[in-house]
Write a protein that holds these residues in place. Structure first.
Motif, PDB file in Angstrom:
ATOM      1  N   ALA A   1      14.070   2.499  -4.566  1.00 11.45           N
ATOM      2  CA  ALA A   1      12.995   1.528  -4.361  1.00 11.45           C
ATOM      3  C   ALA A   1      13.141   0.833  -3.014  1.00 11.45           C
ATOM      4  O   ALA A   1      12.161   0.637  -2.285  1.00 11.45           O
ATOM      5  CB  ALA A   1      13.005   0.501  -5.492  1.00 11.45           C
ATOM      6  N   VAL A   2      14.381   0.464  -2.672  1.00 11.39           N
ATOM      7  CA  VAL A   2      14.628  -0.194  -1.389  1.00 11.39           C
ATOM      8  C   VAL A   2      14.299   0.746  -0.232  1.00 11.39           C
ATOM      9  O   VAL A   2      13.710   0.337   0.785  1.00 11.39           O
ATOM     10  CB  VAL A   2      16.090  -0.679  -1.304  1.00 11.39           C
ATOM     11  CG1 VAL A   2      16.416  -1.183   0.100  1.00 11.39           C
ATOM     12  CG2 VAL A   2      16.341  -1.774  -2.331  1.00 11.39           C
ATOM     13  N   ILE A   3      14.669   2.020  -0.359  1.00 13.72           N
ATOM     14  CA  ILE A   3      14.351   2.995   0.694  1.00 13.72           C
ATOM     15  C   ILE A   3      12.846   3.114   0.881  1.00 13.72           C
ATOM     16  O   ILE A   3      12.344   3.210   2.015  1.00 13.72           O
ATOM     17  CB  ILE A   3      14.980   4.363   0.347  1.00 13.72           C
ATOM     18  CG1 ILE A   3      16.502   4.291   0.478  1.00 13.72           C
ATOM     19  CG2 ILE A   3      14.423   5.457   1.247  1.00 13.72           C
ATOM     20  CD1 ILE A   3      17.214   5.528  -0.009  1.00 13.72           C
ATOM     21  N   THR A   4      12.097   3.099  -0.222  1.00 19.44           N
ATOM     22  CA  THR A   4      10.634   3.152  -0.122  1.00 19.44           C
ATOM     23  C   THR A   4      10.110   1.969   0.685  1.00 19.44           C
ATOM     24  O   THR A   4       9.243   2.120   1.559  1.00 19.44           O
ATOM     25  CB  THR A   4      10.008   3.135  -1.529  1.00 19.44           C
ATOM     26  OG1 THR A   4      10.517   4.235  -2.288  1.00 19.44           O
ATOM     27  CG2 THR A   4       8.489   3.234  -1.445  1.00 19.44           C
ATOM     28  N   ILE A   5      10.640   0.782   0.416  1.00 18.62           N
ATOM     29  CA  ILE A   5      10.193  -0.425   1.114  1.00 18.62           C
ATOM     30  C   ILE A   5      10.595  -0.386   2.585  1.00 18.62           C
ATOM     31  O   ILE A   5       9.786  -0.675   3.478  1.00 18.62           O
ATOM     32  CB  ILE A   5      10.766  -1.676   0.430  1.00 18.62           C
ATOM     33  CG1 ILE A   5      10.184  -1.810  -0.984  1.00 18.62           C
ATOM     34  CG2 ILE A   5      10.494  -2.934   1.245  1.00 18.62           C
ATOM     35  CD1 ILE A   5      10.866  -2.857  -1.836  1.00 18.62           C
TER      36      ILE A   5
ATOM     37  N   TYR B   1      12.731   4.976 -11.409  1.00 24.33           N
ATOM     38  CA  TYR B   1      12.253   4.670 -10.057  1.00 24.33           C
ATOM     39  C   TYR B   1      10.948   3.883 -10.105  1.00 24.33           C
ATOM     40  O   TYR B   1      10.776   2.883  -9.393  1.00 24.33           O
ATOM     41  CB  TYR B   1      12.057   5.976  -9.288  1.00 24.33           C
ATOM     42  CG  TYR B   1      11.287   5.818  -8.001  1.00 24.33           C
ATOM     43  CD1 TYR B   1      11.852   5.162  -6.903  1.00 24.33           C
ATOM     44  CD2 TYR B   1       9.999   6.318  -7.878  1.00 24.33           C
ATOM     45  CE1 TYR B   1      11.139   5.016  -5.723  1.00 24.33           C
ATOM     46  CE2 TYR B   1       9.279   6.174  -6.710  1.00 24.33           C
ATOM     47  CZ  TYR B   1       9.859   5.522  -5.629  1.00 24.33           C
ATOM     48  OH  TYR B   1       9.146   5.364  -4.471  1.00 24.33           O
ATOM     49  N   LEU B   2      10.029   4.316 -10.954  1.00 30.54           N
ATOM     50  CA  LEU B   2       8.738   3.633 -11.053  1.00 30.54           C
ATOM     51  C   LEU B   2       8.904   2.212 -11.567  1.00 30.54           C
ATOM     52  O   LEU B   2       8.259   1.282 -11.074  1.00 30.54           O
ATOM     53  CB  LEU B   2       7.805   4.417 -11.973  1.00 30.54           C
ATOM     54  CG  LEU B   2       7.265   5.736 -11.408  1.00 30.54           C
ATOM     55  CD1 LEU B   2       6.586   6.537 -12.511  1.00 30.54           C
ATOM     56  CD2 LEU B   2       6.312   5.483 -10.271  1.00 30.54           C
ATOM     57  N   GLY B   3       9.757   2.026 -12.575  1.00 29.58           N
ATOM     58  CA  GLY B   3       9.944   0.690 -13.122  1.00 29.58           C
ATOM     59  C   GLY B   3      10.439  -0.288 -12.072  1.00 29.58           C
ATOM     60  O   GLY B   3       9.901  -1.393 -11.911  1.00 29.58           O
ATOM     61  N   PHE B   4      11.464   0.101 -11.305  1.00 27.79           N
ATOM     62  CA  PHE B   4      12.001  -0.773 -10.274  1.00 27.79           C
ATOM     63  C   PHE B   4      10.972  -1.043  -9.174  1.00 27.79           C
ATOM     64  O   PHE B   4      10.718  -2.195  -8.795  1.00 27.79           O
ATOM     65  CB  PHE B   4      13.243  -0.132  -9.634  1.00 27.79           C
ATOM     66  CG  PHE B   4      14.508  -0.340 -10.402  1.00 27.79           C
ATOM     67  CD1 PHE B   4      15.055  -1.602 -10.547  1.00 27.79           C
ATOM     68  CD2 PHE B   4      15.171   0.735 -10.970  1.00 27.79           C
ATOM     69  CE1 PHE B   4      16.237  -1.796 -11.252  1.00 27.79           C
ATOM     70  CE2 PHE B   4      16.356   0.558 -11.676  1.00 27.79           C
ATOM     71  CZ  PHE B   4      16.887  -0.713 -11.813  1.00 27.79           C
ATOM     72  N   THR B   5      10.407   0.016  -8.631  1.00 27.24           N
ATOM     73  CA  THR B   5       9.573  -0.119  -7.440  1.00 27.24           C
ATOM     74  C   THR B   5       8.305  -0.900  -7.726  1.00 27.24           C
ATOM     75  O   THR B   5       7.918  -1.798  -6.961  1.00 27.24           O
ATOM     76  CB  THR B   5       9.218   1.279  -6.887  1.00 27.24           C
ATOM     77  OG1 THR B   5      10.408   2.061  -6.790  1.00 27.24           O
ATOM     78  CG2 THR B   5       8.595   1.172  -5.506  1.00 27.24           C
TER      79      THR B   5
ATOM     80  N   GLY C   1       0.813  -1.214   0.000  1.00 28.62           N
ATOM     81  CA  GLY C   1       0.000   0.000   0.000  1.00 28.62           C
ATOM     82  C   GLY C   1       0.844   1.261   0.000  1.00 28.62           C
ATOM     83  O   GLY C   1       0.513   2.253  -0.656  1.00 28.62           O
ATOM     84  N   TRP C   2       1.953   1.217   0.733  1.00 33.21           N
ATOM     85  CA  TRP C   2       2.883   2.360   0.775  1.00 33.21           C
ATOM     86  C   TRP C   2       3.503   2.585  -0.607  1.00 33.21           C
ATOM     87  O   TRP C   2       3.639   3.729  -1.054  1.00 33.21           O
ATOM     88  CB  TRP C   2       3.957   2.072   1.815  1.00 33.21           C
ATOM     89  CG  TRP C   2       4.862   3.216   2.149  1.00 33.21           C
ATOM     90  CD1 TRP C   2       6.177   3.347   1.800  1.00 33.21           C
ATOM     91  CD2 TRP C   2       4.541   4.384   2.923  1.00 33.21           C
ATOM     92  NE1 TRP C   2       6.694   4.518   2.292  1.00 33.21           N
ATOM     93  CE2 TRP C   2       5.721   5.174   2.993  1.00 33.21           C
ATOM     94  CE3 TRP C   2       3.393   4.824   3.547  1.00 33.21           C
ATOM     95  CZ2 TRP C   2       5.761   6.378   3.672  1.00 33.21           C
ATOM     96  CZ3 TRP C   2       3.433   6.039   4.237  1.00 33.21           C
ATOM     97  CH2 TRP C   2       4.603   6.803   4.282  1.00 33.21           C
ATOM     98  N   ILE C   3       3.881   1.482  -1.272  1.00 29.59           N
ATOM     99  CA  ILE C   3       4.406   1.596  -2.633  1.00 29.59           C
ATOM    100  C   ILE C   3       3.339   2.151  -3.574  1.00 29.59           C
ATOM    101  O   ILE C   3       3.618   2.991  -4.433  1.00 29.59           O
ATOM    102  CB  ILE C   3       4.916   0.225  -3.121  1.00 29.59           C
ATOM    103  CG1 ILE C   3       6.204  -0.145  -2.390  1.00 29.59           C
ATOM    104  CG2 ILE C   3       5.157   0.231  -4.631  1.00 29.59           C
ATOM    105  CD1 ILE C   3       6.707  -1.538  -2.688  1.00 29.59           C
TER     106      ILE C   3
END
Length: 413
Positions: free
Chosen positions: A390-394, A328-332, A68-70
């Motif tokens: 992406a990792v930081i977002t997670i 960023y969008l592609g990875f995440t 949901g955060w992603i």
């Protein structure tokens, strides 16, 4: 946004229009496997909420919160911002854009979409249906006009490709391009976000996703074949308005203006669809105690969640750029989608009798997971910063859940 911007960057990286089209083709195959896999999940759980709902119920509330955060930051907020920035780039030629404050048109289009979906479902749905229909008709008309009225052999890009020496193929560079392109296909799962509001969702939503993915893949291949073969390569390499440049190379400024109109309508439908879908994820999270209660459905639409979505997207418009957002969008989104599709194996493992009625299982989810992770890993060797983002977002999602969310979540497993 991706289909009308990515191929200029892709041609600059890959060096060959054939490699660019190969990336679009493989992206379409992976998207189809993803649509089949999500269709299987919807057959088992025909409920709105998307990745958040599936992972929170199947794996753990933490996994759902991360998804949901992603969705909040990458799946919708950053994606809406990307589409809005591209909308502004295409709506007016660069000379006219200079007369307006930068990002002002991008801000306005987000606000218009939020107004369309913030008060009543029916009005927003009718607007979405009408604009998507118009978009598809115009794209079809453009493809037919170009292929029937011009000599493909005489296209500058076609001639340049025939006369150019072979280009070495680099798998890591190809993987980076595929990450950009995967963003353009990431809408294959959009129907799951409104499954609760669809009659007979277990049948209609999977069918809609598969049919739409096939149509989209065909359109993407035809459009990008025109984009990379019509103009001279040097005119479009690393250019964000590749579609308009290709149209101008074919028939001058009049066709370029027509294409700009098609793209503007297409981008508005993209922004509109995400403004409609995203807040329904946050509403479900709010109902589960993982977001503030005021984001829940109050009446026919989650109006406050729509307003929050618009505000966050406008903020990202003003602080980010186009190519950085694509990577960023592609990875995440790839990582979130892989985790969701992997949960299908968990569901089927718990209920052995369910596998036989799931078309494409287990080969479709297996192909999607294997090749998406392979390409993401290869791409990370070249673009480590986007993977780090992406990792930081997670990681930030995990921290927020354990500090705040787990005390308030009301999900029963």
């Amino acid at each position: 946004a991706g289909v009308f911007t990515t191929s200029g960057f892709a041609l600059g990286e890959l060096g060959s229009p054939l490699y660019v089209l190969l990336a679009w083709f493989i992206g379409g195959l992976l998207a189809l496997c993803g649509a089949i896999s999500y269709g299987a999940l919807v057959r088992l759980m025909p409920v709105s909420g998307g990745e958040y709902y599936f992972l929170s119920r199947v794996v753990h509330p933490l996994a759902g919160f991360v998804a949901g955060w992603i969705s909040l930051w990458a799946g919708f907020t950053a994606a809406i911002a990307l589409a809005a920035i591209t909308f502004e780039a295409y709506l007016l030629p660069s000379g006219l854009r200079a007369t307006l404050p930068e990002n002002s048109l991008a801000t306005v289009v987000i606000l218009l979409a939020a107004l369309a979906h913030g008060f009543q479902v029916r009005h927003g749905a009718r607007l979405q249906t009408a604009t998507v229909t118009l978009k598809l008709l115009l794209i079809t008309g453009f493809i037919l006009f170009v292929t029937l009225t011009s000599d493909i052999d005489q296209w500058p890009g076609m001639q340049a490709w025939r006369q150019s020496p072979g280009v070495d193929f680099s798998l890591p560079v190809f993987a980076v391009t595929l990450m950009w392109i995967s963003y353009s296909y990431s809408g294959f799962n959009a129907a799951i976000y409104v499954a609760s509001e669809v009659g007979d969702a277990a049948r209609k939503v999977p069918r809609a996703m598969i049919q739409a993915t096939l149509v989209t893949t065909g359109a993407y291949l035809l459009l990008n074949g025109i984009f990379v073969f019509a103009p001279a390569p040097e005119d479009i390499v690393r250019q964000e308005d590749v579609a308009a440049l290709a149209s101008q190379a074919l028939a001058g400024e009049p066709l370029a203006n027509v294409m700009r109109g098609v793209i503007v309508i297409a981008l508005f439908t993209s922004i509109s669809a995400m403004i409609m879908a995203g807040p329904r994820v946050y509403a479900q999270m709010a109902a589960d105690g993982l977001m503030p209660a005021f984001l829940r459905f109050e009446g026919p639409v989650p109006g406050i969640a729509v307003a929050m979505q618009a505000l966050l997207s406008i903020v990202v418009v003003w602080i980010s750029g186009l190519q950085e957002l694509l990577s960023y969008l592609g990875f995440t989104l790839a990582l979130s989608t892989v985790a969701t599709i992997a949960s299908l194996f968990v569901v089927v493992g718990r209920n052995k009798t369910g596998a036989g009625r799931l078309p494409g299982y287990p080969w479709a989810p297996g192909i999607f997971i294997t090749f998406t992770l392979l390409f993401a890993g290869l791409a990370a060797t070249i673009n480590p910063m986007e993977m780090l983002a992406a990792v930081i977002t997670i990681v930030s999602a995990v921290v927020i859940y354990w500090v705040i969310g787990r005390r308030h979540q009301t999900i029963s497993r």
